[in-house]
Structures are given as C-alpha cells and as structure tokens.
Motif scaffolding. Structure first.
Motif, PDB file in Angstrom:
ATOM      1  N   ARG A  34      29.169  79.588  13.693  1.00 57.48           N
ATOM      2  CA  ARG A  34      29.245  81.055  13.602  1.00 57.48           C
ATOM      3  C   ARG A  34      28.320  81.727  14.617  1.00 57.48           C
ATOM      4  N   ASN A  35      27.068  81.289  14.622  1.00 61.03           N
ATOM      5  CA  ASN A  35      26.085  81.924  15.504  1.00 61.03           C
ATOM      6  C   ASN A  35      26.439  81.750  16.972  1.00 61.03           C
ATOM      7  N   SER A  36      26.849  80.558  17.354  1.00 61.45           N
ATOM      8  CA  SER A  36      27.165  80.344  18.762  1.00 61.45           C
ATOM      9  C   SER A  36      28.390  81.148  19.183  1.00 61.45           C
ATOM     10  N   ALA A  37      29.360  81.320  18.288  1.00 61.34           N
ATOM     11  CA  ALA A  37      30.525  82.143  18.621  1.00 61.34           C
ATOM     12  C   ALA A  37      30.137  83.613  18.709  1.00 61.34           C
ATOM     13  N   GLU A  38      29.299  84.065  17.776  1.00 58.72           N
ATOM     14  CA  GLU A  38      28.898  85.469  17.776  1.00 58.72           C
ATOM     15  C   GLU A  38      28.054  85.818  18.999  1.00 58.72           C
ATOM     16  N   LEU A  39      27.202  84.885  19.411  1.00 60.01           N
ATOM     17  CA  LEU A  39      26.313  85.130  20.547  1.00 60.01           C
ATOM     18  C   LEU A  39      26.883  84.640  21.871  1.00 60.01           C
ATOM     19  N   CYS A  40      28.077  84.045  21.822  1.00 60.41           N
ATOM     20  CA  CYS A  40      28.729  83.450  22.987  1.00 60.41           C
ATOM     21  C   CYS A  40      27.795  82.442  23.674  1.00 60.41           C
ATOM     22  N   ASP A  41      27.229  81.592  22.873  1.00 56.56           N
ATOM     23  CA  ASP A  41      26.366  80.538  23.380  1.00 56.56           C
ATOM     24  C   ASP A  41      27.215  79.283  23.536  1.00 56.56           C
ATOM     25  N   ARG A  42      27.831  79.154  24.699  1.00 53.24           N
ATOM     26  CA  ARG A  42      28.814  78.095  24.894  1.00 53.24           C
ATOM     27  C   ARG A  42      28.223  76.696  24.823  1.00 53.24           C
ATOM     28  N   SER A  43      27.030  76.496  25.343  1.00 55.39           N
ATOM     29  CA  SER A  43      26.443  75.154  25.290  1.00 55.39           C
ATOM     30  C   SER A  43      26.096  74.770  23.851  1.00 55.39           C
ATOM     31  N   HIS A  44      25.645  75.732  23.077  1.00 58.00           N
ATOM     32  CA  HIS A  44      25.325  75.467  21.675  1.00 58.00           C
ATOM     33  C   HIS A  44      26.604  75.176  20.888  1.00 58.00           C
ATOM     34  N   PHE A  45      27.677  75.895  21.203  1.00 59.18           N
ATOM     35  CA  PHE A  45      28.967  75.668  20.546  1.00 59.18           C
ATOM     36  C   PHE A  45      29.447  74.249  20.831  1.00 59.18           C
ATOM     37  N   GLN A  46      29.377  73.843  22.100  1.00 54.59           N
ATOM     38  CA  GLN A  46      29.798  72.494  22.469  1.00 54.59           C
ATOM     39  C   GLN A  46      28.942  71.450  21.746  1.00 54.59           C
ATOM     40  N   TRP A  47      27.652  71.697  21.656  1.00 53.49           N
ATOM     41  CA  TRP A  47      26.754  70.779  20.974  1.00 53.49           C
ATOM     42  C   TRP A  47      27.129  70.661  19.501  1.00 53.49           C
ATOM     43  N   ALA A  48      27.417  71.786  18.853  1.00 55.05           N
ATOM     44  CA  ALA A  48      27.771  71.776  17.431  1.00 55.05           C
ATOM     45  C   ALA A  48      29.084  71.026  17.208  1.00 55.05           C
ATOM     46  N   VAL A  49      30.053  71.246  18.068  1.00 53.45           N
ATOM     47  CA  VAL A  49      31.333  70.542  17.950  1.00 53.45           C
ATOM     48  C   VAL A  49      31.131  69.042  18.183  1.00 53.45           C
ATOM     49  N   LYS A  50      30.327  68.697  19.187  1.00 54.96           N
ATOM     50  CA  LYS A  50      30.077  67.277  19.485  1.00 54.96           C
ATOM     51  C   LYS A  50      29.369  66.593  18.322  1.00 54.96           C
ATOM     52  N   ARG A  51      28.445  67.287  17.704  1.00 56.07           N
ATOM     53  CA  ARG A  51      27.724  66.728  16.566  1.00 56.07           C
ATOM     54  C   ARG A  51      28.672  66.428  15.409  1.00 56.07           C
ATOM     55  N   ILE A  52      29.602  67.342  15.155  1.00 51.39           N
ATOM     56  CA  ILE A  52      30.584  67.130  14.088  1.00 51.39           C
ATOM     57  C   ILE A  52      31.535  66.003  14.477  1.00 51.39           C
ATOM     58  N   ALA A  53      31.973  65.978  15.728  1.00 51.51           N
ATOM     59  CA  ALA A  53      32.877  64.929  16.194  1.00 51.51           C
ATOM     60  C   ALA A  53      32.227  63.553  16.101  1.00 51.51           C
ATOM     61  N   ASP A  54      30.968  63.466  16.455  1.00 51.79           N
ATOM     62  CA  ASP A  54      30.246  62.194  16.364  1.00 51.79           C
ATOM     63  C   ASP A  54      30.159  61.717  14.916  1.00 51.79           C
ATOM     64  N   ARG A  55      29.995  62.666  14.014  1.00 52.24           N
ATOM     65  CA  ARG A  55      29.877  62.317  12.593  1.00 52.24           C
ATOM     66  C   ARG A  55      31.161  61.692  12.053  1.00 52.24           C
ATOM     67  N   VAL A  56      32.312  62.139  12.563  1.00 50.75           N
ATOM     68  CA  VAL A  56      33.593  61.599  12.072  1.00 50.75           C
ATOM     69  C   VAL A  56      34.168  60.532  13.002  1.00 50.75           C
ATOM     70  N   GLY A  57      33.445  60.197  14.048  1.00 51.62           N
ATOM     71  CA  GLY A  57      33.899  59.136  14.948  1.00 51.62           C
ATOM     72  C   GLY A  57      34.969  59.564  15.937  1.00 51.62           C
ATOM     73  N   GLU A  58      35.026  60.828  16.248  1.00 50.05           N
ATOM     74  CA  GLU A  58      35.993  61.356  17.210  1.00 50.05           C
ATOM     75  C   GLU A  58      35.285  61.683  18.523  1.00 50.05           C
ATOM     76  N   THR A  59      36.085  61.910  19.560  1.00 50.73           N
ATOM     77  CA  THR A  59      35.525  62.352  20.834  1.00 50.73           C
ATOM     78  C   THR A  59      35.962  63.786  21.087  1.00 50.73           C
ATOM     79  N   VAL A  60      35.096  64.537  21.698  1.00 47.80           N
ATOM     80  CA  VAL A  60      35.379  65.936  22.013  1.00 47.80           C
ATOM     81  C   VAL A  60      36.389  65.971  23.163  1.00 47.80           C
ATOM     82  N   PRO A  61      37.394  66.852  23.087  1.00 51.66           N
ATOM     83  CA  PRO A  61      38.358  66.933  24.187  1.00 51.66           C
ATOM     84  C   PRO A  61      37.666  67.260  25.505  1.00 51.66           C
TER      85      PRO A  61
END
Length: 107
Positions: free
Chosen positions: A39-66
């Motif tokens: 939410r925060n990264s989308a609201e603040l348009c913090d693209r690197s933080h958004f990518q980090w948050a997505v990567k963290r979730i993807a790593d948790r489920v064993g997926e790779t970020v597109p």
C-alpha cells in the motif's frame, strides 16, 4: 511501456500485472506488514520498494518475479508506474483503504 534507460519495451503489461497478482494471491493471507508495504509503496510511488515487497512475497512462495516488472517500474511515465502499482494493490488488498485526503484541501 518502455524503459528508456535500457532501451527495452514491455510487450504485454497486462500479463505482467496478472502474473504479479497471481504470485501475491498464491501467498495466501498476507501479513499486515506485507500488505502495508505494498500500500505505502503504491501510494508514494516508491517503485524500488514495491519491487522489493513483491520479490519478498515471491521468494516466500517459491516463485520468481516477472522480468518485465523492472521494465514497467523504469518507465519514464509516472502515471504508468503509479497505475500499475495501484491496480496490483487494489486486486490483492483484503481491506481496501480509502485514499488519504487533506481535509483543508479546496473542493
């Protein structure tokens, strides 16, 4: 969508959006901090933080970020980046939060 720095183009941004949403939904119930990071990264348009948050979730489920996510996040058009992040958050947010509004702002 185009990353002018690296001179590459994302051919299908909707597919990337769907893939990111699928990865996040695969994680199941997100913790408060995980959804708040998105939410925060989308609201603040913090693209690197958004990518980090997505990567963290993807790593948790064993997926790779597109790989095309980086192209979208490097697009020089601010609105493209923001609309992408907001669309992902709206799709996965279990308790959507209304946008913050300055009460003193003129209507």
């Amino acid at each position: 969508m185009r990353d002018y720095w690296n001179n590459v183009v994302c051919e299908d941004p909707e597919a990337v959006k769907a893939e990111v949403i699928e990865i996040i939904k695969k994680a199941g119930t997100l913790s408060y901090s995980e959804i708040q990071e998105l939410r925060n990264s989308a609201e603040l348009c913090d693209r690197s933080h958004f990518q980090w948050a997505v990567k963290r979730i993807a790593d948790r489920v064993g997926e790779t970020v597109p790989k095309d996510l980086d192209i979208i996040m490097e697009d020089p058009d601010f609105d493209v980046r923001v609309s992408f992040m907001v669309a992902v958050v709206k799709a996965v947010d279990p308790f959507p939060v209304k946008p913050r509004v300055n009460p003193r702002a003129k209507k």
